[in-house]
Design a protein around this motif. Structure first.
Motif, PDB file in Angstrom:
ATOM      1  N   ALA A 155       0.772  -1.129  -0.352  1.00  0.00           N
ATOM      2  CA  ALA A 155       0.296  -0.123   0.237  1.00  0.00           C
ATOM      3  C   ALA A 155       0.774   1.539   0.160  1.00  0.00           C
ATOM      4  O   ALA A 155       0.123   2.015  -0.197  1.00  0.00           O
ATOM      5  CB  ALA A 155      -0.654   0.270   0.994  1.00  0.00           C
ATOM      6  N   ILE A 156       1.948   1.311   0.578  1.00  0.00           N
ATOM      7  CA  ILE A 156       2.789   2.008   1.024  1.00  0.00           C
ATOM      8  C   ILE A 156       3.403   2.888  -0.414  1.00  0.00           C
ATOM      9  O   ILE A 156       3.701   3.407  -1.244  1.00  0.00           O
ATOM     10  CB  ILE A 156       3.431   2.350   2.023  1.00  0.00           C
ATOM     11  CG1 ILE A 156       2.803   2.345   2.951  1.00  0.00           C
ATOM     12  CG2 ILE A 156       5.151   3.524   1.536  1.00  0.00           C
ATOM     13  CD1 ILE A 156       4.193   1.981   4.120  1.00  0.00           C
ATOM     14  N   GLN A 183       2.519   1.972  -3.401  1.00  0.00           N
ATOM     15  CA  GLN A 183       1.159   1.773  -4.685  1.00  0.00           C
ATOM     16  C   GLN A 183       1.383   3.753  -4.253  1.00  0.00           C
ATOM     17  O   GLN A 183       1.138   4.452  -5.121  1.00  0.00           O
ATOM     18  CB  GLN A 183       0.098   1.250  -4.144  1.00  0.00           C
ATOM     19  CG  GLN A 183       0.316  -0.333  -4.860  1.00  0.00           C
ATOM     20  CD  GLN A 183      -1.249  -1.212  -4.486  1.00  0.00           C
ATOM     21  OE1 GLN A 183      -2.118  -0.503  -3.529  1.00  0.00           O
ATOM     22  NE2 GLN A 183      -1.475  -1.954  -5.498  1.00  0.00           N
ATOM     23  N   TYR A 184       1.161   3.903  -3.680  1.00  0.00           N
ATOM     24  CA  TYR A 184       0.765   6.014  -2.456  1.00  0.00           C
ATOM     25  C   TYR A 184       1.515   6.260  -3.681  1.00  0.00           C
ATOM     26  O   TYR A 184       1.523   7.509  -4.566  1.00  0.00           O
ATOM     27  CB  TYR A 184       0.592   5.382  -1.251  1.00  0.00           C
ATOM     28  CG  TYR A 184       0.418   7.177  -1.032  1.00  0.00           C
ATOM     29  CD1 TYR A 184      -0.914   7.511  -0.499  1.00  0.00           C
ATOM     30  CD2 TYR A 184       1.001   8.219  -0.693  1.00  0.00           C
ATOM     31  CE1 TYR A 184      -1.308   8.378  -0.534  1.00  0.00           C
ATOM     32  CE2 TYR A 184       0.642   9.084  -0.253  1.00  0.00           C
ATOM     33  CZ  TYR A 184      -0.368   9.728   0.189  1.00  0.00           C
ATOM     34  OH  TYR A 184      -0.623  11.198  -0.203  1.00  0.00           O
ATOM     35  N   HIS A 208       1.188   9.484  -5.964  1.00  0.00           N
ATOM     36  CA  HIS A 208       1.579   9.924  -6.186  1.00  0.00           C
ATOM     37  C   HIS A 208       2.485  11.046  -6.596  1.00  0.00           C
ATOM     38  O   HIS A 208       2.435  12.686  -7.104  1.00  0.00           O
ATOM     39  CB  HIS A 208       1.376  11.293  -4.705  1.00  0.00           C
ATOM     40  CG  HIS A 208      -0.582  10.415  -4.437  1.00  0.00           C
ATOM     41  ND1 HIS A 208      -1.624  11.486  -5.385  1.00  0.00           N
ATOM     42  CD2 HIS A 208      -0.885   9.496  -3.948  1.00  0.00           C
ATOM     43  CE1 HIS A 208      -2.737  10.521  -4.596  1.00  0.00           C
ATOM     44  NE2 HIS A 208      -2.401  10.000  -3.861  1.00  0.00           N
ATOM     45  N   LEU A 263       3.605   7.515   6.805  1.00  0.00           N
ATOM     46  CA  LEU A 263       2.871   6.972   6.588  1.00  0.00           C
ATOM     47  C   LEU A 263       2.401   5.741   6.984  1.00  0.00           C
ATOM     48  O   LEU A 263       3.728   5.127   7.544  1.00  0.00           O
ATOM     49  CB  LEU A 263       2.746   6.310   5.054  1.00  0.00           C
ATOM     50  CG  LEU A 263       2.794   6.875   3.479  1.00  0.00           C
ATOM     51  CD1 LEU A 263       4.486   6.911   2.906  1.00  0.00           C
ATOM     52  CD2 LEU A 263       1.957   7.018   2.832  1.00  0.00           C
ATOM     53  N   GLY A 282      -0.327   2.758   3.813  1.00  0.00           N
ATOM     54  CA  GLY A 282      -0.755   3.330   2.969  1.00  0.00           C
ATOM     55  C   GLY A 282      -1.435   4.788   3.228  1.00  0.00           C
ATOM     56  O   GLY A 282      -1.890   5.699   2.120  1.00  0.00           O
ATOM     57  N   LYS A 283      -2.058   5.182   4.408  1.00  0.00           N
ATOM     58  CA  LYS A 283      -2.969   6.297   4.735  1.00  0.00           C
ATOM     59  C   LYS A 283      -1.764   7.503   5.198  1.00  0.00           C
ATOM     60  O   LYS A 283      -0.552   7.029   5.767  1.00  0.00           O
ATOM     61  CB  LYS A 283      -3.541   6.243   6.143  1.00  0.00           C
ATOM     62  CG  LYS A 283      -4.019   7.841   6.120  1.00  0.00           C
ATOM     63  CD  LYS A 283      -5.473   7.168   7.294  1.00  0.00           C
ATOM     64  CE  LYS A 283      -5.518   9.056   8.215  1.00  0.00           C
ATOM     65  NZ  LYS A 283      -6.345   8.791   9.344  1.00  0.00           N
ATOM     66  N   PRO A 284      -1.426   8.379   4.766  1.00  0.00           N
ATOM     67  CA  PRO A 284      -0.570   9.658   4.728  1.00  0.00           C
ATOM     68  C   PRO A 284      -1.113  10.311   5.859  1.00  0.00           C
ATOM     69  O   PRO A 284      -2.308  10.766   5.820  1.00  0.00           O
ATOM     70  CB  PRO A 284      -0.496  10.689   3.448  1.00  0.00           C
ATOM     71  CG  PRO A 284      -1.904   9.928   2.994  1.00  0.00           C
ATOM     72  CD  PRO A 284      -2.594   9.330   3.173  1.00  0.00           C
ATOM     73  N   VAL A 288      -2.599  14.456  -2.979  1.00  0.00           N
ATOM     74  CA  VAL A 288      -2.232  14.354  -1.612  1.00  0.00           C
ATOM     75  C   VAL A 288      -3.253  15.171  -0.933  1.00  0.00           C
ATOM     76  O   VAL A 288      -3.619  15.088   0.618  1.00  0.00           O
ATOM     77  CB  VAL A 288      -0.775  14.030  -1.466  1.00  0.00           C
ATOM     78  CG1 VAL A 288      -0.066  12.911  -2.588  1.00  0.00           C
ATOM     79  CG2 VAL A 288       0.120  15.197  -1.592  1.00  0.00           C
TER      80      VAL A 288
END
Length: 142
Positions: free
Chosen positions: A33-34, A36-37, A41, A73, A77-79, A92
């Motif tokens: 997930a990280i 991918q983020y 972006h 993060l 993967g949530k910033p 973002v």
């Protein structure tokens, strides 16, 4: 007795600093997930440094990109925080925050964004800091 106290304090402090796993030369294995983020972006950038830390009960991944951008993060993967030297990608920034900045500070870019449990904060390129609620409503200057 004094040396025993110093030894115990040293062990305790060493234990607390041991929760950080800095890998500046070798990338740690990042959750999908990280990556991918970052790829979504920041497609023109590459990861040059990674670090894992425990904050409270949450594992935080700290990423540094080759342009100096730093991103914190969650493993999902949530910033939580993004800092750039000049401007962070508009993709973002939450839509309501971006709309407020475009309306009121169109001459500035956003160089930092951070989210907490009850608020989010941005820093503009002119160094003004603005606080918003989680829905993106402007609250105040910081």
């Amino acid at each position: 007795m004094k040396s025993l106290t110093v030894t115990i304090l040293t062990l305790i402090l060493t234990g607390f600093t041991g929760v950080s796993q800095n890998n500046s030369l070798e990338k740690i294995s990042l959750p999908e997930a990280i990556t991918q983020y970052v790829n979504l972006h920041f497609p023109e950038q590459t990861i040059v440094e990674t670090d894992r830390e425990i904050e409270g009960f949450q594992r935080i991944y700290e990423i540094e990109l080759n342009d100096g951008t730093e991103i914190d993060l969650t493993k999902n993967g949530k910033p939580l925080k993004i800092e750039a030297k000049n401007a962070i990608p508009l993709t973002v920034i939450p839509a309501a925050v971006l709309a407020y900045v475009n309306t009121n500070f169109s001459q500035n870019a956003i160089k930092e964004w951070e989210i907490k449990k009850k608020w989010q904060k941005i820093e503009l390129t002119d160094n003004r800091e603005l606080i918003f609620d989680l829905d993106g409503n402007f609250i105040r200057f910081d």
